[in-house]
Design an enzyme around this catalytic site. Structure first.
Site, mmCIF file in Angstrom:
data_model
loop_
_atom_site.group_PDB
_atom_site.id
_atom_site.type_symbol
_atom_site.label_atom_id
_atom_site.label_comp_id
_atom_site.label_asym_id
_atom_site.label_seq_id
_atom_site.Cartn_x
_atom_site.Cartn_y
_atom_site.Cartn_z
ATOM 1 N N LYS A 104 -3.123 1.031 -4.697
ATOM 2 C CA LYS A 104 -2.299 1.986 -5.448
ATOM 3 C C LYS A 104 -1.450 1.313 -6.531
ATOM 4 O O LYS A 104 -1.291 1.857 -7.622
ATOM 5 C CB LYS A 104 -1.421 2.814 -4.509
ATOM 6 C CG LYS A 104 -0.300 2.066 -3.824
ATOM 7 C CD LYS A 104 0.521 2.985 -2.951
ATOM 8 C CE LYS A 104 1.602 2.237 -2.218
ATOM 9 N NZ LYS A 104 2.607 1.628 -3.082
ATOM 10 N N THR A 105 -0.902 0.116 -6.235
ATOM 11 C CA THR A 105 -0.078 -0.574 -7.229
ATOM 12 C C THR A 105 -0.925 -0.946 -8.438
ATOM 13 O O THR A 105 -0.483 -0.819 -9.590
ATOM 14 C CB THR A 105 0.576 -1.835 -6.623
ATOM 15 O OG1 THR A 105 1.259 -1.465 -5.430
ATOM 16 C CG2 THR A 105 1.558 -2.468 -7.588
ATOM 17 N N ASP A 107 6.070 6.137 -7.258
ATOM 18 C CA ASP A 107 5.370 5.422 -6.197
ATOM 19 C C ASP A 107 5.960 5.829 -4.837
ATOM 20 O O ASP A 107 7.108 6.254 -4.755
ATOM 21 C CB ASP A 107 5.537 3.916 -6.423
ATOM 22 C CG ASP A 107 4.639 3.086 -5.526
ATOM 23 O OD1 ASP A 107 3.719 3.657 -4.910
ATOM 24 O OD2 ASP A 107 4.853 1.861 -5.445
ATOM 25 N N GLU A 108 5.175 5.679 -3.777
ATOM 26 C CA GLU A 108 5.606 6.008 -2.399
ATOM 27 C C GLU A 108 6.197 7.422 -2.341
ATOM 28 O O GLU A 108 7.242 7.658 -1.733
ATOM 29 C CB GLU A 108 6.634 4.982 -1.886
ATOM 30 C CG GLU A 108 6.166 3.542 -1.903
ATOM 31 C CD GLU A 108 5.132 3.210 -0.831
ATOM 32 O OE1 GLU A 108 4.690 4.135 -0.132
ATOM 33 O OE2 GLU A 108 4.766 2.035 -0.719
ATOM 34 N N GLN A 118 1.360 7.749 5.858
ATOM 35 C CA GLN A 118 2.317 6.652 5.968
ATOM 36 C C GLN A 118 3.761 7.127 5.774
ATOM 37 O O GLN A 118 4.637 6.336 5.443
ATOM 38 C CB GLN A 118 1.987 5.556 4.956
ATOM 39 C CG GLN A 118 0.655 4.880 5.225
ATOM 40 C CD GLN A 118 0.429 3.667 4.358
ATOM 41 O OE1 GLN A 118 1.031 2.607 4.548
ATOM 42 N NE2 GLN A 118 -0.445 3.817 3.375
ATOM 43 N N ARG A 142 -2.161 -2.702 8.920
ATOM 44 C CA ARG A 142 -1.651 -3.993 8.437
ATOM 45 C C ARG A 142 -2.661 -5.098 8.734
ATOM 46 O O ARG A 142 -2.604 -6.166 8.134
ATOM 47 C CB ARG A 142 -0.325 -4.380 9.120
ATOM 48 C CG ARG A 142 0.865 -3.460 8.968
ATOM 49 C CD ARG A 142 1.135 -3.044 7.568
ATOM 50 N NE ARG A 142 0.505 -1.758 7.278
ATOM 51 C CZ ARG A 142 0.259 -1.312 6.051
ATOM 52 N NH1 ARG A 142 0.578 -2.033 5.003
ATOM 53 N NH2 ARG A 142 -0.291 -0.131 5.854
#
Length: 669
Positions: free
Chosen positions: A28-29, A214-215, A245, A601
């Site tokens: 995503k970044t 973002d987020e 998330q 993770r």
């Protein structure tokens, strides 16, 4: 830069509102960075009309660095990359005349808020930190719902609720009279202003003609309202998030904001990014199986082109200590047989208390480890002391900063004297600094005390003069002038604690110097701007640690955004993960999302652990495996003990009843 079909589609869609549902490890970044570049090079947007909103200052800084690799320095500097709070502060400062605020307003962090509540609450409350935090949480909740004390008052049903609203009213009055803003104000005030004033709203919509967030799944009610107010139904914006998330409901985050978008923006384009570049196929299969048990408005399924990968192990133990020993044995084997570095391994847990036994065993087995710090660097006592001096230099009427440092180092100005000063200041409606400069204090304070207070006032005036000099490192000047290090050594008798404090001071001083000078990404800042930047830092902005070869211990919440070759998710028992509160309140879905975050993770190897018995409420309880273990694809799990799953489900229900009865017994006592 190599892009997959979904990433390319997400980057090139710039005409209309866009929601990118980006799964864990889907890049995503990378997409946000490339979309900003695409907007400038192909969308004909000017850099100063683009705003990218993140949730931490650290993320904002990293985004700016990555953009600088593709854009020239002037373009990178012009793009607004900030947190929600920084953007809100920018709007407030720009519209200060309309808001009728004094320019020298003070920003309060959580500790300042708690100290204020201590001041305005009844005596029986002021030492109950848990209750004060609960009151602070409720005030924050009401503010984020844009509810004034008068509006909340209409819904009160009991005397205790009326008392709470009364505290809210006193809290608000104090902030207004003292020209103070708290963190919630930084979002609520600009949002209400934009809603109220159409001219200002249109000016900011034009100024921020393309907005990226973002987020997005972590936004709360007021942040969502700010986004809506800065845009309109025909706006061009991109929001990036993952409903799977969303793990911060306790901080006000509302995952439903993702689904409200479709209603508020009928033309919303939804793009799913499901290609995970991090984890093996087996790990992703486990993650998909687990999260499928939650309700979804938009289905999303992660997939990988990496190898299917290692079997997922479920390690069972008799008790917590045996559980920790088993984890240590596996880590040693990975280190010896697979040559895996300790730093590539993480142990994740639901609550910080779970690290205690782990630490004991890791020390015993000579395994180096690092515990992610819970508290922010900026909450350290020595850092708060120096920041309070800086706050007084900027605004001498900052009573809270005044009270913190008037006796740092000790000036023998007692509590009774300070209480008299406060009473008189309140009576005259003046600040403590103003009252201390007033000759009227001669009537109720003795000569020696007055001299000590005047000495302190003169110091602040001297520091203010020094701070106005060009290239002055005022922090180093204050430290030398008040003999701060000598005083610290005296009160911190342990050499380790003293050295840590000195290191923190040097770090603060270095950051201060760097911010004053500026760099290729940031313009040089003045004292006021630096203090503001520090105060509105995010919870995640902690002191950077030196990279060492150590096993990483952290909560599942702290692990978000990180990745490790090998991951242990421990304490997989009913009542721990999911925790008992979520079971009692029937709010299991967020606990499942938290477990999903932990699973995703892991890159190569994943372990779950649980112990058959645990000590809770002073008693040894037989534990049942977490329902989340039973929701995973069993063909991909290797249990080191065989279980009767129908019996396990029965045990879960029986154990819940036991814990419920124990809690009732404790409450009766």
């Amino acid at each position: 830069m190599c892009l997959n079909v979904a990433q390319k589609k997400a980057i090139e869609y710039i005409n209309g509102p866009c929601l990118i549902l980006a799964g864990a490890g889907s890049g995503k970044t990378k997409v946000i960075i490339n979309k900003i570049i695409y907007l400038i090079n192909h969308g004909k947007y000017q850099p100063n009309n683009i705003a990218a909103i993140t949730f931490t200052n650290k993320a904002a800084y990293e985004m700016r660095i990555r953009l600088s690799e593709y854009l020239n320095t002037s373009e990178t500097k012009e793009i607004i990359i900030s947190t929600f709070h920084s953007l809100g502060l920018k709007i407030i400062k720009k519209e200060i005349k309309e808001l009728q605020f004094n320019r020298n307003f003070i920003l309060f962090d959580e500790k300042d808020q708690i100290n204020l509540l201590k001041k305005i609450c009844k005596k029986k409350i002021i030492n109950n930190i848990k209750l004060l935090k609960k009151i602070n949480f409720m005030i924050s909740y009401w503010k984020n719902k844009f509810l004034t004390p008068e509006q909340v008052q209409k819904f009160t049903k009991s005397r205790s609720e009326e008392n709470l609203v009364s505290i809210y009213q006193k809290y608000n009055n104090h902030l207004f009279q003292a020209n103070i803003l708290d963190f919630d104000d930084l979002i609520c005030i600009p949002t209400l202003l934009l809603k109220k004033n159409q001219t200002i709203k249109m000016r900011w919509q034009k100024r921020l003609s393309y907005l990226l967030v973002d987020e997005y799944q972590d936004t709360n009610n007021s942040q969502y309202e700010l986004i809506k107010t800065l845009t309109n139904t025909d706006s061009n914006f991109t929001l990036v998030g993952d409903d799977n998330q969303s793990i911060y409901s306790w901080r006000g985050a509302n995952p439903k904001n993702i689904f409200l978008l479709k209603k508020d923006f009928p033309n919303l384009k939804i793009i799913k990014m499901e290609h995970n570049y991090r984890s093996s196929g087996r790990i992703l299969k486990a993650a998909n199986y687990l999260i499928a048990n939650n309700m979804h408005y938009v289905e999303k399924k992660l997939f990988s082109q990496l190898k299917y990968g290692n079997i997922i192990h479920v390690l069972t133990s008799q008790n917590e200590e045996k559980e920790a020993e088993k984890i240590a044995e596996v880590i040693i084997m990975q280190n010896i047989k697979n040559n895996m570095k300790y730093e590539d391994c993480a142990i994740l847990y639901r609550g910080n208390y779970q690290s205690r036994i782990l630490e004991k065993v890791l020390i015993k087995k000579n395994i180096p480890y690092y515990i992610s710090e819970k508290s922010s660097f900026f909450s350290r006592s020595e850092v708060k002391d120096l920041l309070s001096y800086l706050r007084l230099i900027i605004n001498p009427n900052d009573d809270h900063a005044f009270m913190r440092v008037i006796n740092i180092p000790s000036r023998k100005i007692g509590k009774i004297t300070l209480h008299k000063l406060e009473e008189y200041a309140n009576k005259k409606n003046k600040s403590l600094f103003q009252i201390s400069c007033n000759s009227e204090i001669n009537h109720f304070l003795n000569k020696n005390t007055i001299e000590r207070i005047k000495t302190f006032i003169l110091k602040i005036e001297k520091f203010t003069q020094q701070a106005s000099l060009k290239n002055s490192n005022i922090i180093e000047y204050i430290i030398r002038d008040i003999n701060y290090e000598k005083w610290l050594k005296k009160i911190l008798k342990e050499s380790g604690k003293f050295q840590n404090s000195i290191n923190n001071i040097h770090t603060l001083s270095k950051w201060f110097n760097n911010m004053m000078k500026g760099d290729i990404f940031e313009k040089p800042m003045n004292l006021s701007q630096i203090v503001e930047r520090i105060i509105i830092r995010d919870f995640s902005d902690t002191q950077t640690k030196e990279k060492k070869n150590q096993v990483q211990l952290m909560t599942l919440h702290a692990s978000k955004g990180l990745e490790f070759s090998s991951v242990f998710i421990i304490g997989m028992c009913e009542g721990i993960l999911p925790n008992q509160k979520s079971i009692d309140n029937n709010t299991i879905e967020e606990e499942r999302r938290l477990t999903y975050v932990g699973i995703t993770r892991a890159k190569q190897q994943l372990f779950f652990t649980y112990s058959c018995t645990r000590k809770q409420y002073g008693q040894i309880l037989n534990m049942s495996p977490s329902r989340f273990l039973l929701e995973l694809p069993q063909e991909d799990l290797q249990w080191d003990q065989k279980f009767n799953f129908s019996q396990s489900l029965k045990d879960i229900k029986e154990n819940q009843l036991k814990i419920y009865n124990l809690k009732k017994m404790i409450q009766k006592k």
